[in-house]
Design a protein around this motif. Structure first.
Motif, PDB file in Angstrom:
ATOM      1  N   ARG A  29       0.913  -1.108  -0.006  1.00 57.08           N
ATOM      2  CA  ARG A  29      -0.112  -0.080   0.072  1.00 57.08           C
ATOM      3  C   ARG A  29       0.947   1.201  -0.044  1.00 57.08           C
ATOM      4  NH1 ARG A  29      -4.387  -3.041  -0.584  1.00 57.08           N
ATOM      5  NH2 ARG A  29      -4.314  -4.737   1.014  1.00 57.08           N
ATOM      6  N   ARG A  36       3.358   0.883   3.124  1.00 61.32           N
ATOM      7  CA  ARG A  36       3.057  -0.137   4.212  1.00 61.32           C
ATOM      8  C   ARG A  36       2.479  -1.476   3.658  1.00 61.32           C
ATOM      9  NH1 ARG A  36       5.542   3.415   6.207  1.00 61.32           N
ATOM     10  NH2 ARG A  36       5.109   4.859   7.556  1.00 61.32           N
ATOM     11  N   THR A  38       0.127  -4.942   5.033  1.00 64.49           N
ATOM     12  CA  THR A  38      -1.087  -5.419   5.734  1.00 64.49           C
ATOM     13  C   THR A  38      -0.575  -6.780   5.856  1.00 64.49           C
ATOM     14  OG1 THR A  38      -2.647  -6.077   4.117  1.00 64.49           O
ATOM     15  CG2 THR A  38      -2.875  -3.895   4.885  1.00 64.49           C
TER      16      THR A  38
END
Length: 67
Positions: A29, A36, A38
């Protein structure tokens, strides 16, 4: 999760992960200039790196091509 954190979880060098992000070869992301990951991104990276075992039929086919 940041690149250094994700690299630790994946047990890969940060440089490897940064290069894959740069080439857009792994799920990630972008929040502005920040990258970033997840938990599902990390799972996708691991799943994408899976090596499938050769079945006996496939192995025999490969041996015939080599010989």
């Amino acid at each position: 999760m940041t690149i250094p954190e994700a690299a630790r979880v994946l047990a890969v060098p940060e440089s490897w992960l940064r290069e894959r992000v740069r080439l857009r070869r792994v799920a990630h992301r972008r929040l502005g200039k920040h990258v970033r990951f997840t938990a599902s991104d990390l799972e996708a990276i691991v799943d994408g790196a899976a090596q499938h075992a050769l079945t006996p039929r496939r192995m025999a086919h490969q041996w015939r091509r080599q010989g």
